[in-house]
Design a protein around this motif. Structure first.
Motif, PDB file in Angstrom:
ATOM      1  N   ASP A  71       0.819  -1.200   0.000  1.00 21.39           N
ATOM      2  CA  ASP A  71       0.000   0.000   0.000  1.00 21.39           C
ATOM      3  C   ASP A  71       0.860   1.260   0.000  1.00 21.39           C
ATOM      4  N   CYS A  72       2.029   1.182   0.615  1.00 23.18           N
ATOM      5  CA  CYS A  72       2.918   2.344   0.723  1.00 23.18           C
ATOM      6  C   CYS A  72       3.875   2.477  -0.460  1.00 23.18           C
ATOM      7  N   GLN A 124       4.166   1.615  -4.455  1.00 20.59           N
ATOM      8  CA  GLN A 124       3.385   1.184  -5.601  1.00 20.59           C
ATOM      9  C   GLN A 124       4.114   1.467  -6.915  1.00 20.59           C
ATOM     10  N   ARG A 163      -5.670  10.176  -1.879  1.00 21.27           N
ATOM     11  CA  ARG A 163      -5.221   9.811  -0.529  1.00 21.27           C
ATOM     12  C   ARG A 163      -4.416  10.914   0.127  1.00 21.27           C
TER      13      ARG A 163
END
Length: 392
Positions: free
Chosen positions: A195-196, A198, A391
């Motif tokens: 998730d961190c 990519q 995000r």
């Protein structure tokens, strides 16, 4: 969608080299969705002039010629126990502009392009970190190939830069890499989650690199393109001329090897006119050289990320012979879309086979173009970026 501060280590224009191709296309994509404020370094006055072409895309523009020498960067790096390649981009002027923009403009998003610019990422705001490649691993590769004092210099730089990359990634909302191989390596080294860390792949301008009918030269033409003061390109070109070209010329005595790209080093310039080698220096565009090439080669021994030079040749439907390192990260089928050959003997044999069988080369080039059209259009490659910025 709000104001966005875009930090780039090099003017993202013209899109004529790997980092500028990526930064320009990302900037253009973001400018369609945000009000952009761009802060960037220039290599010289020509870069400053080129930046004027970006004014229609941005609200505020800060372009600053980078003047800190390698010696000064090395000294500052040693004194501060930091990476030299980060110290080389230190500037009070850049810090001042960033501070003013953050104070005066309603900045909703920050996009940092290239690790050297992470020193300007605000401590109190979320940001996207586009590392592109894992540069610390590149310096580790340099160290592995070096001897004497330079081995220790590169080893230190690899350690210090990795520490900086890891701490930057811990602050960022998301860290981006150009290939899954680079992202996976970074996740493994940092223990950060998917998730961190990519992937945001590069694309290719399909119109700018559209195929044209191949007109064969009177003699076989082999082409290698790139920035010719970049160490991996320099070593690849010299190695090909020294180790690969002679056995090719043993079978095709008139074959020429063209080294096409700006700022060739003295070692490369010395090869010009010798034993079938042509060193062009800067050219208005590489497409005309690619169009005339019987074979395009990418014999890199050290490579990080995705090689735009390979995608460009594939887009123009030219047969490519690439080293495994140059092929890494490219979604293509060896033997159908390009040839992957490991080592001098294999590369020489692959080039000779293509020169002996032009029809096979044309078939490989056609398959390459179809693969690039399917896989590497810029709009499709940058589509995930919008969701990532939500995000921030």
């Amino acid at each position: 969608m709000g104001d966005l501060l875009f930090l780039a280590h090099r003017v993202p224009y013209p899109p004529d080299r790997g980092d500028k191709i990526r930064s320009y296309n990302i900037l253009k994509h973001l400018a369609e969705r945000h009000r952009i404020h761009l802060a960037t370094f220039a290599d010289d006055e020509a870069d400053v002039a080129a930046a004027e072409a970006l004014r229609p895309l941005v609200a505020k523009l800060h372009v600053e010629i980078r003047t800190r020498s390698k010696g000064a960067a090395a000294t500052i790096g040693l004194l501060k126990r930091s990476a030299m390649s980060v110290a080389a981009f230190g500037s009070k002027g850049m810090s001042g502009f960033v501070d003013r923009v953050l104070a005066d403009e309603p900045i909703d998003h920050v996009y940092v392009f290239s690790g050297q610019m992470a020193q300007y990422a605000p401590a109190d705001r979320p940001f996207v970190m586009d590392f592109v490649d894992m540069d610390s691993r590149k310096f580790a590769d340099y160290a592995a190939a070096a001897t004497g004092p330079m081995r220790r210099v590169w080893q230190r730089e690899a350690r210090r830069l990795f520490h900086f990359e890891r701490e930057t990634a811990r602050r960022a909302v998301v860290s981006l890499f150009v290939t899954e191989a680079e992202a996976a390596l970074f996740r493994e080294r940092t223990k950060l989650s998917t998730d961190c860390v990519q992937v945001l792949e590069n694309g290719i301008d399909l119109a700018a690199y559209a195929p044209v009918p191949h007109v064969r030269e009177a003699v076989p033409l082999i082409v290698f393109t790139g920035q010719m003061d970049y160490l991996p390109n320099v070593e690849a070109a010299i190695g090909f001329a020294r180790d690969v070209l002679p056995p090719i010329r043993a079978r095709h005595p008139e074959a020429r090897f063209a080294i096409v790209g700006r700022n060739p080093t003295a070692a490369l310039t010395a090869l010009d006119g010798r034993d079938g080698v042509t060193v062009t220096g800067s050219v208005p565009e590489v497409q005309s050289w690619l169009a005339r090439a019987d074979v395009v080669v990418a014999p890199l021994g050290i490579a990080r990320g995705l090689q735009n030079k390979v995608l460009e040749a594939m887009a123009m439907a030219r047969p490519v012979v690439a080293s495994p390192q140059a092929f890494e990260g490219i979604d293509a089928e060896p033997g159908r879309d390009l040839i992957v050959a490991d080592g001098s003997a294999a590369q020489a044999a692959a080039v000779c086979d293509l020169l002996d069988d032009p029809a096979r080369g044309e078939a490989i080039g056609g398959a390459a173009r179809r693969q690039v059209e399917t896989r590497y259009a810029w709009d499709a490659r940058l589509a995930p970026l919008d969701a990532m910025l939500v995000r921030v």
